[in-house]
Design a protein around this motif. Structure first.
Motif, PDB file in Angstrom:
ATOM      1  N   UNK A 182      37.169  91.739  28.746  1.00 19.98           N
ATOM      2  CA  UNK A 182      35.923  92.498  28.780  1.00 19.98           C
ATOM      3  C   UNK A 182      35.793  93.447  27.600  1.00 19.98           C
ATOM      4  N   UNK A 183      36.902  93.775  26.977  1.00 18.19           N
ATOM      5  CA  UNK A 183      36.861  94.628  25.780  1.00 18.19           C
ATOM      6  C   UNK A 183      36.626  93.812  24.515  1.00 18.19           C
ATOM      7  N   UNK A 184      36.753  92.497  24.621  1.00 16.59           N
ATOM      8  CA  UNK A 184      36.555  91.653  23.456  1.00 16.59           C
ATOM      9  C   UNK A 184      36.367  90.206  23.842  1.00 16.59           C
ATOM     10  N   UNK A 185      35.173  89.684  23.628  1.00 16.69           N
ATOM     11  CA  UNK A 185      34.920  88.273  23.901  1.00 16.69           C
ATOM     12  C   UNK A 185      33.957  88.047  25.044  1.00 16.69           C
ATOM     13  N   UNK A 186      34.146  88.732  26.164  1.00 17.90           N
ATOM     14  CA  UNK A 186      33.274  88.564  27.330  1.00 17.90           C
ATOM     15  C   UNK A 186      32.429  89.823  27.472  1.00 17.90           C
ATOM     16  N   UNK A 187      31.115  89.662  27.455  1.00 18.29           N
ATOM     17  CA  UNK A 187      30.192  90.802  27.460  1.00 18.29           C
ATOM     18  C   UNK A 187      29.882  91.239  28.888  1.00 18.29           C
ATOM     19  N   UNK A 188      30.228  92.467  29.280  1.00 18.78           N
ATOM     20  CA  UNK A 188      29.828  92.966  30.604  1.00 18.78           C
ATOM     21  C   UNK A 188      28.450  93.633  30.507  1.00 18.78           C
ATOM     22  N   UNK A 189      27.511  93.149  31.314  1.00 14.75           N
ATOM     23  CA  UNK A 189      26.156  93.685  31.311  1.00 14.75           C
ATOM     24  C   UNK A 189      25.859  94.231  32.700  1.00 14.75           C
ATOM     25  N   UNK A 190      25.487  95.496  32.771  1.00  9.03           N
ATOM     26  CA  UNK A 190      25.233  96.176  34.044  1.00  9.03           C
ATOM     27  C   UNK A 190      23.762  96.533  34.158  1.00  9.03           C
ATOM     28  N   UNK A 244      33.662 100.456  35.093  1.00  7.39           N
ATOM     29  CA  UNK A 244      34.198  99.848  33.877  1.00  7.39           C
ATOM     30  C   UNK A 244      34.357 100.886  32.775  1.00  7.39           C
ATOM     31  N   UNK A 245      33.372 101.760  32.631  1.00 10.37           N
ATOM     32  CA  UNK A 245      33.476 102.801  31.610  1.00 10.37           C
ATOM     33  C   UNK A 245      34.687 103.695  31.870  1.00 10.37           C
ATOM     34  N   UNK A 246      35.003 103.923  33.143  1.00  8.59           N
ATOM     35  CA  UNK A 246      36.134 104.783  33.501  1.00  8.59           C
ATOM     36  C   UNK A 246      37.477 104.197  33.084  1.00  8.59           C
ATOM     37  N   UNK A 247      37.538 102.868  32.899  1.00  6.61           N
ATOM     38  CA  UNK A 247      38.794 102.238  32.467  1.00  6.61           C
ATOM     39  C   UNK A 247      38.707 101.791  31.010  1.00  6.61           C
ATOM     40  N   UNK A 248      37.773 102.364  30.274  1.00  9.88           N
ATOM     41  CA  UNK A 248      37.717 102.117  28.842  1.00  9.88           C
ATOM     42  C   UNK A 248      37.029 100.843  28.413  1.00  9.88           C
ATOM     43  N   UNK A 249      36.192 100.283  29.264  1.00 11.86           N
ATOM     44  CA  UNK A 249      35.447  99.082  28.902  1.00 11.86           C
ATOM     45  C   UNK A 249      34.014  99.487  28.557  1.00 11.86           C
ATOM     46  N   UNK A 250      33.597  99.209  27.336  1.00 14.50           N
ATOM     47  CA  UNK A 250      32.237  99.523  26.912  1.00 14.50           C
ATOM     48  C   UNK A 250      31.279  98.476  27.463  1.00 14.50           C
ATOM     49  N   UNK A 251      30.233  98.926  28.120  1.00 13.47           N
ATOM     50  CA  UNK A 251      29.289  98.010  28.752  1.00 13.47           C
ATOM     51  C   UNK A 251      27.914  98.146  28.115  1.00 13.47           C
ATOM     52  N   UNK A 252      27.062  97.192  28.455  1.00 13.91           N
ATOM     53  CA  UNK A 252      25.685  97.177  27.983  1.00 13.91           C
ATOM     54  C   UNK A 252      24.764  97.249  29.187  1.00 13.91           C
ATOM     55  N   UNK A 253      23.684  98.044  29.078  1.00 11.68           N
ATOM     56  CA  UNK A 253      22.710  98.078  30.167  1.00 11.68           C
ATOM     57  C   UNK A 253      21.327  98.351  29.596  1.00 11.68           C
ATOM     58  N   UNK A 254      20.274  97.963  30.309  1.00 14.39           N
ATOM     59  CA  UNK A 254      18.905  98.197  29.835  1.00 14.39           C
ATOM     60  C   UNK A 254      18.465  99.627  30.091  1.00 14.39           C
TER      61      UNK A 254
END
Length: 375
Positions: free
Chosen positions: A230-238, A247-257
């Motif tokens: 999730x940190x590289x390669x697979x895009x998490x979209x919320x 996810x943000x709490x464990x250091x994963x940058x996410x995308x949202x509208x």
């Protein structure tokens, strides 16, 4: 074998994991309409309201004495609560109890649901933050006050505890409680596909969906590997920042509208994925587009299996350059158990899947393979 389709869209070539339970069909249809392939794996399920004894008991408790404040946290949760109460014969009583109280709503969707039920909100924070609702309440004398807090999936323990510490009687109303999924095998497979980068994006519409997904990864012994993916390669979209928080709490940058709607989530995905993973190649007069796991030639889309697609992406990263079998082992298998025979087999499958475009993959004797395109 790869498959060829004449129907292409902006998400053709991409595989997207859908973790939602509620409105899953709608989200899946929106993604497929844009050309994506969808893996459905709800990571949790919603307990039906009619079967929820805890919700019914909380509702009946709200009717035993006047309420001073009622907190509406979500539009769908509020509507579900009102509907369930109506089914139990408590609709008029609950509406009357809320009418005699000050109703607080968290954001426009909750406000809309409150107004649709014939009530008016006394306060709604512009930020849609639960913390602002709490601040508003704590600024008042709460000693002996009765407060009903409509929850949605996850108990608001800190919120309710803070009110109780100030002397309030708090009734937690657990609307739409979320429980582990019925098909745990589907979630485990999605975890494994995420680790192998066989999906290009994961969509989340609630924070509990993320929590259950990460718990499934933990159970499978793949927690660290999932976070790496999730940190590289697979895009998490919320669907929004509150959803993204686990996810943000464990250091994963996410995308949202900007707006927390399914349509906006799909538009964000449609804008973001091709920008991340789209390469235009030219072979002769016809431009070719490598997007996700598909090679697009005009209106034709050739879908490739995951490993051959990874081989093609590795070759396309340096078009015209020769990559040795060992180079491809490092780029595609990344330390997994494989040897040069696996590379040869994957190249053979790639050529078979490409069909008329198999000539793009050239063998350079004793050296390796290269992608034959125009510079």
């Amino acid at each position: 074998m790869g498959t060829t389709s004449a129907d292409t869209g902006p998400l053709t070539g991409f595989v997207v994991g859908v973790t939602a339970d509620r409105r899953r069909d709608e989200l899946t249809a929106l993604l497929r309409r844009r050309g994506a392939r969808v893996i459905e794996a709800p990571t949790m399920r919603i307990l039906p309201l009619d079967d929820d004894v805890a919700l019914r008991r909380a509702t009946e408790r709200c009717l035993t004495a006047p309420l001073d404040y009622v907190v509406a946290t979500t539009g769908v949760g509020w509507r579900g609560w009102m509907s369930a109460a109506e089914g139990w014969g408590h609709g008029a009583g609950l509406a009357g109890a809320c009418r005699g109280a000050e109703v607080l709503s968290r954001g426009p969707k909750a406000t809309g649901a409150v107004r649709a039920s014939g009530l008016e909100e006394a306060y709604s924070p512009g930020s849609e933050a639960t913390g602002e609702l709490l601040t508003w309440l704590l600024a008042r004398d709460l000693t002996g006050r009765r407060i009903a807090v409509q929850e949605h999936g996850v108990p608001l323990d800190g919120f309710s505890d803070a009110l109780r510490e100030r002397g309030a009687e708090v009734i937690d109303v657990p609307v739409y409680r979320w429980t582990p999924p019925e098909d745990t095998d589907a979630v485990r497979r999605l975890v494994e596909q995420t680790v192998r980068r066989e999906v290009h994006a994961l969509t989340f519409t609630s924070a509990p969906a993320i929590v259950f997904f990460l718990e499934s990864a933990q159970t499978a012994g793949l927690y660290a590997e999932v976070l790496d993916a999730l940190r590289g390669g697979v895009l998490p979209v919320c669907v929004g920042p509150l959803c993204a928080r686990p996810l943000e709490d464990v250091g994963v940058t996410t995308t949202w509208p900007e707006r927390g709607r399914l349509g906006a989530l799909v538009r964000t995905l449609t804008d973001t994925l091709p920008e991340r993973d789209r390469q235009v190649l030219r072979a002769g007069a016809r431009p070719l587009v490598l997007q996700g796991s598909a090679l697009l030639a005009g209106e034709e889309a050739i879908w490739l299996p995951p490993v051959p697609a990874a081989v093609l992406r590795a070759l396309a990263a340096r078009p015209g350059w020769v990559l040795s079998r060992n180079d491809l082992l490092q780029r595609v298998w990344a330390g997994a158990r494989a040897d040069e025979h696996a590379v040869e087999a994957a190249v053979g499958r790639l050529r078979g899947a490409l069909g008329a475009y198999a000539g793009l993959i050239r063998t350079v004797p004793k050296r390796g393979y290269r992608l034959v395109v125009d510079e």
